[in-house]
Design a protein around this motif. Structure first.
Motif, mmCIF file in Angstrom:
data_model
loop_
_atom_site.group_PDB
_atom_site.id
_atom_site.type_symbol
_atom_site.label_atom_id
_atom_site.label_comp_id
_atom_site.label_asym_id
_atom_site.label_seq_id
_atom_site.Cartn_x
_atom_site.Cartn_y
_atom_site.Cartn_z
ATOM 1 N N CYS A 166 0.850 -1.193 0.000
ATOM 2 C CA CYS A 166 0.000 0.000 0.000
ATOM 3 C C CYS A 166 0.884 1.241 0.000
ATOM 4 O O CYS A 166 1.899 1.300 0.702
ATOM 5 C CB CYS A 166 -0.978 -0.002 1.172
ATOM 6 S SG CYS A 166 -0.376 0.761 2.661
ATOM 7 N N HIS A 198 1.106 3.292 3.698
ATOM 8 C CA HIS A 198 1.901 2.853 4.854
ATOM 9 C C HIS A 198 3.055 1.942 4.471
ATOM 10 O O HIS A 198 3.774 1.458 5.332
ATOM 11 C CB HIS A 198 1.014 2.085 5.841
ATOM 12 C CG HIS A 198 -0.150 2.865 6.366
ATOM 13 N ND1 HIS A 198 -1.392 2.863 5.765
ATOM 14 C CD2 HIS A 198 -0.256 3.704 7.427
ATOM 15 C CE1 HIS A 198 -2.211 3.634 6.433
ATOM 16 N NE2 HIS A 198 -1.555 4.173 7.445
ATOM 17 N N CYS A 254 -1.847 -3.026 6.274
ATOM 18 C CA CYS A 254 -2.160 -1.826 7.043
ATOM 19 C C CYS A 254 -3.437 -1.976 7.848
ATOM 20 O O CYS A 254 -3.673 -1.185 8.756
ATOM 21 C CB CYS A 254 -2.152 -0.562 6.197
ATOM 22 S SG CYS A 254 -3.129 -0.626 4.756
HETATM 23 ZN ZN LIG Z 1 -2.017 1.439 4.126
#
Ligand SMILES: [Zn+2]
Length: 248
Positions: free
Chosen positions: A132, A135, A203
């Motif tokens: 992602c 993060h 995340c």
């Molecule tokens: Zn994330």
């Protein structure tokens, strides 16, 4: 620093400036000048060759060393943290973000225009590993790529190669679904493409809500997959058949 002359970009840093300049700064300036977007999910292989990648890994190692120092991790005496900065730099360029720097997979197309051409639906299940972009946490899952062949066909493994090339970047699952569908349309010449992704997100699992069983599903449909309910149903039924069969 490594010799910038090899990159052929030394002139961009101005007279006498290239020795001190970071290649990453030079390349960013060049992409900005060209109006080239370089978001986490974008492929920038037109700007980064293999030699440059080696230089960028050296620069990123230096930057990761600073991050570790700021985190107050003793990378001088902790044996496990000694080579971590370089390991991180190599992992980003060669593995988890490799799809940003690699050229598109070579997809030889075979003609599908004879009398006995294949006119049915093709559904390929591809394992995905992504990250992602918010993060930098892992995204793991599968993509189901559906296509009604146009006048050419690509090898079955190419669908997965394309999906993985798109996934190995910083992405959002919604965005990744769109990018894979576009890349498949480009490689196959078909306007009838559907992509369904099912993935878990680090995340959500390792931080934030710490939800270990969360699963996210996204679907992008083009052409007949979007306009013809029977095609959409056949695609979804095929996914179900694959899920009933495949190890999860
Ligand atoms: Zn994330």
């Amino acid at each position: 620093m490594t010799n910038k002359k090899e990159t052929g970009l030394d002139a961009m840093a101005g007279d006498g400036g290239y020795k001190e300049a970071y290649l990453a700064d030079i390349l960013r300036t060049k992409m900005k000048r060209d109006g080239k977007r370089f978001w986490a999910g974008d492929n920038i292989s037109d700007y980064v060759n293999e030699d440059m990648k080696d230089i960028l890994i050296v620069e990123a190692t230096e930057a990761f060393e600073k991050v570790l120092d700021t985190l107050l991790i003793d990378r001088e005496t902790d044996p496990n943290s000694k080579g971590t900065a370089r390991r991180l730099a190599k992992m980003y360029f060669n593995e988890i973000m490799a799809g940003r720097y690699e050229t598109p997979p070579d997809c030889t197309a075979f003609p599908n225009d004879s009398e006995d051409r294949y006119e049915g639906m093709l559904v390929v299940r591809s394992e995905l590993r992504s990250m992602c972009s918010h993060h930098h946490q892992p995204v793991s899952g599968v993509a189901y790529i559906g296509i009604i062949a146009a006048e050419k066909l690509i090898g079955l493994s190419k669908y997965t190669r394309i999906a993985q090339w798109c996934a190995r970047r910083g992405t959002l699952q919604e965005e990744l679904c769109v990018v894979i569908a576009d890349a498949i349309m480009k490689a196959t010449g078909s306007k009838d493409v559907g992509v369904y992704i099912q993935a878990t997100h680090g995340c959500c699992e390792n931080r934030g809500i710490m939800a270990h069983s969360s699963l996210t599903q996204t679907t992008v449909l083009h052409g007949a997959f979007k306009t013809d309910p029977s095609v959409k149903k056949e695609f979804m039924d095929n996914i179900k058949l694959q899920q009933d069969w495949a190890p999860r």
